[in-house]
Design an enzyme around this catalytic site. Structure first.
Site, PDB file in Angstrom:
ATOM      1  N   ASP A  84     -13.126 100.780  64.531  1.00  0.00           N
ATOM      2  CA  ASP A  84     -11.744 101.433  64.952  1.00  0.00           C
ATOM      3  C   ASP A  84     -11.497 101.949  64.050  1.00  0.00           C
ATOM      4  OD1 ASP A  84      -9.105 100.377  67.038  1.00  0.00           O
ATOM      5  OD2 ASP A  84      -8.357 100.869  64.820  1.00  0.00           O
ATOM      6  N   SER A  85     -10.629 103.022  63.534  1.00  0.00           N
ATOM      7  CA  SER A  85      -9.740 103.571  62.349  1.00  0.00           C
ATOM      8  C   SER A  85      -8.994 102.899  61.752  1.00  0.00           C
ATOM      9  CB  SER A  85      -9.428 105.577  62.737  1.00  0.00           C
ATOM     10  OG  SER A  85      -8.459 105.569  63.851  1.00  0.00           O
ATOM     11  N   PHE A 124     -12.878 101.409  70.155  1.00  0.00           N
ATOM     12  CA  PHE A 124     -11.274 101.554  69.876  1.00  0.00           C
ATOM     13  C   PHE A 124     -11.030 100.121  70.016  1.00  0.00           C
ATOM     14  CE2 PHE A 124     -12.858 105.765  70.951  1.00  0.00           C
ATOM     15  CZ  PHE A 124     -11.693 106.487  70.673  1.00  0.00           C
ATOM     16  N   ASP A 134     -12.101 102.726  75.530  1.00  0.00           N
ATOM     17  CA  ASP A 134     -10.802 102.085  75.066  1.00  0.00           C
ATOM     18  C   ASP A 134     -10.000 103.285  73.938  1.00  0.00           C
ATOM     19  OD1 ASP A 134      -8.897 101.703  76.017  1.00  0.00           O
ATOM     20  OD2 ASP A 134      -8.407  99.302  75.076  1.00  0.00           O
ATOM     21  N   CYS A 142      -6.069 106.199  78.974  1.00  0.00           N
ATOM     22  CA  CYS A 142      -4.488 105.616  79.072  1.00  0.00           C
ATOM     23  C   CYS A 142      -4.035 107.484  78.827  1.00  0.00           C
ATOM     24  CB  CYS A 142      -5.140 104.984  78.001  1.00  0.00           C
ATOM     25  SG  CYS A 142      -4.471 105.857  76.630  1.00  0.00           S
ATOM     26  N   ARG A 160     -10.192  92.450  80.049  1.00  0.00           N
ATOM     27  CA  ARG A 160     -10.466  91.951  78.994  1.00  0.00           C
ATOM     28  C   ARG A 160     -11.140  90.775  80.253  1.00  0.00           C
ATOM     29  NH1 ARG A 160      -5.827  92.393  76.106  1.00  0.00           N
ATOM     30  NH2 ARG A 160      -6.183  93.958  74.512  1.00  0.00           N
TER      31      ARG A 160
HETATM   32  N1  SAH Z   1      -9.165  98.474  73.326  1.00  0.00           N
HETATM   33  C1  SAH Z   1      -7.887  97.813  72.728  1.00  0.00           C
HETATM   34  C2  SAH Z   1      -6.625  98.827  72.479  1.00  0.00           C
HETATM   35  C3  SAH Z   1      -6.756  99.996  71.914  1.00  0.00           C
HETATM   36  S1  SAH Z   1      -5.994 101.544  70.882  1.00  0.00           S
HETATM   37  C4  SAH Z   1      -7.397  95.965  72.471  1.00  0.00           C
HETATM   38  O1  SAH Z   1      -8.486  95.794  73.897  1.00  0.00           O
HETATM   39  O2  SAH Z   1      -6.622  96.162  72.217  1.00  0.00           O
HETATM   40  C5  SAH Z   1      -6.245 102.141  71.048  1.00  0.00           C
HETATM   41  C6  SAH Z   1      -7.129 102.405  68.892  1.00  0.00           C
HETATM   42  O3  SAH Z   1      -7.661 103.073  68.817  1.00  0.00           O
HETATM   43  C7  SAH Z   1      -6.606 101.995  68.260  1.00  0.00           C
HETATM   44  O4  SAH Z   1      -6.620 100.779  68.049  1.00  0.00           O
HETATM   45  C8  SAH Z   1      -6.542 103.294  66.718  1.00  0.00           C
HETATM   46  O5  SAH Z   1      -6.170 103.020  66.314  1.00  0.00           O
HETATM   47  C9  SAH Z   1      -7.822 104.005  67.190  1.00  0.00           C
HETATM   48  N2  SAH Z   1      -8.403 105.241  67.165  1.00  0.00           N
HETATM   49  C10 SAH Z   1      -7.540 106.296  67.010  1.00  0.00           C
HETATM   50  N3  SAH Z   1      -8.495 106.924  67.102  1.00  0.00           N
HETATM   51  C11 SAH Z   1     -10.030 106.880  66.891  1.00  0.00           C
HETATM   52  C12 SAH Z   1     -10.298 106.998  66.197  1.00  0.00           C
HETATM   53  N4  SAH Z   1     -11.074 108.595  65.851  1.00  0.00           N
HETATM   54  N5  SAH Z   1     -11.881 106.471  66.094  1.00  0.00           N
HETATM   55  C13 SAH Z   1     -11.173 104.994  65.608  1.00  0.00           C
HETATM   56  N6  SAH Z   1     -10.054 104.357  66.262  1.00  0.00           N
HETATM   57  C14 SAH Z   1      -9.684 105.055  66.643  1.00  0.00           C
END
Ligand code: SAH
Length: 393
Positions: free
Chosen positions: A247-248, A228, A297, A337, A208
């Protein structure tokens, strides 16, 4: 309780001798008086002492090693190990959150401890750690002086240990709805009771900060697509007025919006979109959107080797569309990850996506987890987060 004994099969001793902390069931010749969650001494086929660890017959990994020396694993030992792990952390000035104990990578298999200001969050991933969490909490309190310890052992991997989920106060007060933390000058609200992992993706701290540097070079009108986004970590760091967070999870986006306001980033042009990223990317490509920076991510797609193929298709699809959205001269920060996907394989997948997108890109940096998430060189499984910073032409 009496200590059990475990004998390793001949020719299966090498990884353990070299410092790998896991003993798989197939490597075990026999066990004597071993009790789930209790200590065992490990011997080679010639009855020589190798190591001491803890046992769980329900696990594919019945022994996890605690020490390669023949010393007592008593409360003084636990305290000394916790003290060492905590002392290894160099918290950047002003930061109030970090991982204090990174399980196998800090030679304490099955134990995660994260700090969020005046709260510690403990995750017990194995039966032996679960059985000792009170003792560990007492030691953490004595070592850190942090009065509140909350447990977030509500994770699926515990099923493989024959354990259910467990969460709640271990020491001190019930946590508030959100706790404010500071990282690299940024402020974030963290929900340690309901948030993902122990509340926040602490592992992305350094990436970040890197994005913040790149954003500064992009100028004031820069546009960021934060895919995400969870609670907006990357967008807050970038500080762009035009950030699209996708995000979902609605609750994550609510916190992302609160975090944007908390950091005094004008929210008028920030977007918080609840959508499936796969679909949203296709939509953006369809309408010809372009961004200066795209962060990708995703969550873990492959928990096991047998999921690698499917995961690879997922990563390919995401990266292909992400490449299509980056302006010429812009940035793509892309991550995996999934422990089962190697760095090498990840780079090949991203390469495949680049070719299909008919773009060119340069690797500016290989990315990984922040320095408070060390990876023991003897434990390659510890390197789950890998990423690429790409300049896209
Ligand atoms: N980049 C973030 C961490 C991401 S973790 C940070 O810096 O904090 C992964 C995220 O993806 C989670 O918040 C989860 O809710 C979301 N997620 C999982 N599958 C998804 C999808 N198909 N579409 C959108 N979001 C999704």
């Amino acid at each position: 309780m009496a200590e059990g004994k475990v004998w390793v099969r001949k020719n299966r001793e090498k990884p353990l001798r070299q410092g790998h902390p896991w003993l798989f069931s197939g490597a075990i010749a026999r066990a004597e008086a071993a009790q789930d969650g209790e200590l065992v001494a490990v011997y080679d086929s010639r009855d020589r002492f190798l190591a001491r660890g803890y046992w769980n017959s329900k696990s594919q990994i019945p022994v996890r090693i605690l020490s390669w020396r023949d010393d007592a694993i008593d409360s003084a030992w636990w305290r000394a190990m916790l003290k060492q792990a905590i002392a290894r952390r160099v918290l950047p000035a002003g930061d109030t959150a970090c991982r204090l104990v990174n399980a196998e990578n800090d030679y304490l298999p099955g134990l995660i401890v994260d700090r969020y200001g005046d709260w510690l969050v403990l995750q017990a991933l194995t039966r032996a750690i679960d059985a000792r969490k009170e003792q560990i909490a007492a030691a953490l309190l004595a070592l850190t002086g942090i009065p509140n310890i909350y447990e977030r052992s509500d994770v699926e991997v515990r099923q493989r240990e024959g354990l259910g989920e467990s969460a709640g106060v271990l020491r001190g007060d019930e946590p508030p709805a959100t706790i404010e933390i500071k990282q690299a000058g940024m402020r974030y609200l963290v929900d340690i009771r309901h948030g993902h992992k122990t509340g926040f993706y602490l592992d992305q701290r350094d990436n970040r900060r890197l994005l913040r540097e790149l954003a500064a070079g992009c100028g004031t009108g820069a546009r960021l697509l934060n895919l995400f986004s969870y609670t907006g970590g990357f967008a807050i760091a970038a500080g762009c007025q035009h950030a699209v967070n996708v995000d979902s999870a609605y609750s994550a986006l609510q916190l992302a919006e609160a975090n944007t306001a908390l950091n005094k980033i004008p929210t008028a042009s920030a977007e918080f979109i609840q959508a499936d990223v796969f679909d949203y990317l296709r939509h953006c490509v369809g309408v010809g959107e372009r961004f200066d920076m795209v962060v990708l991510d995703p969550p873990k797609f492959a928990a096991h080797r047998r999921q690698i193929q499917r995961a690879a298709r997922g990563y390919k699809d995401l990266n292909l569309n992400a490449f299509r959205l980056v302006k010429a001269g812009g940035w793509l920060m892309t991550f995996s990850c999934s422990g089962a996907i190697s760095r090498d394989l990840f780079q090949k997948i991203v390469f495949g996506a680049l070719v299909d997108a008919r773009r060119r890109a340069q690797v500016i940096r290989q990315l990984g987890a922040a320095s408070d998430h060390p990876v023991a060189l003897t434990f390659p499984e510890g390197e789950y987060l890998k990423g690429l910073l790409l300049r896209v032409d």
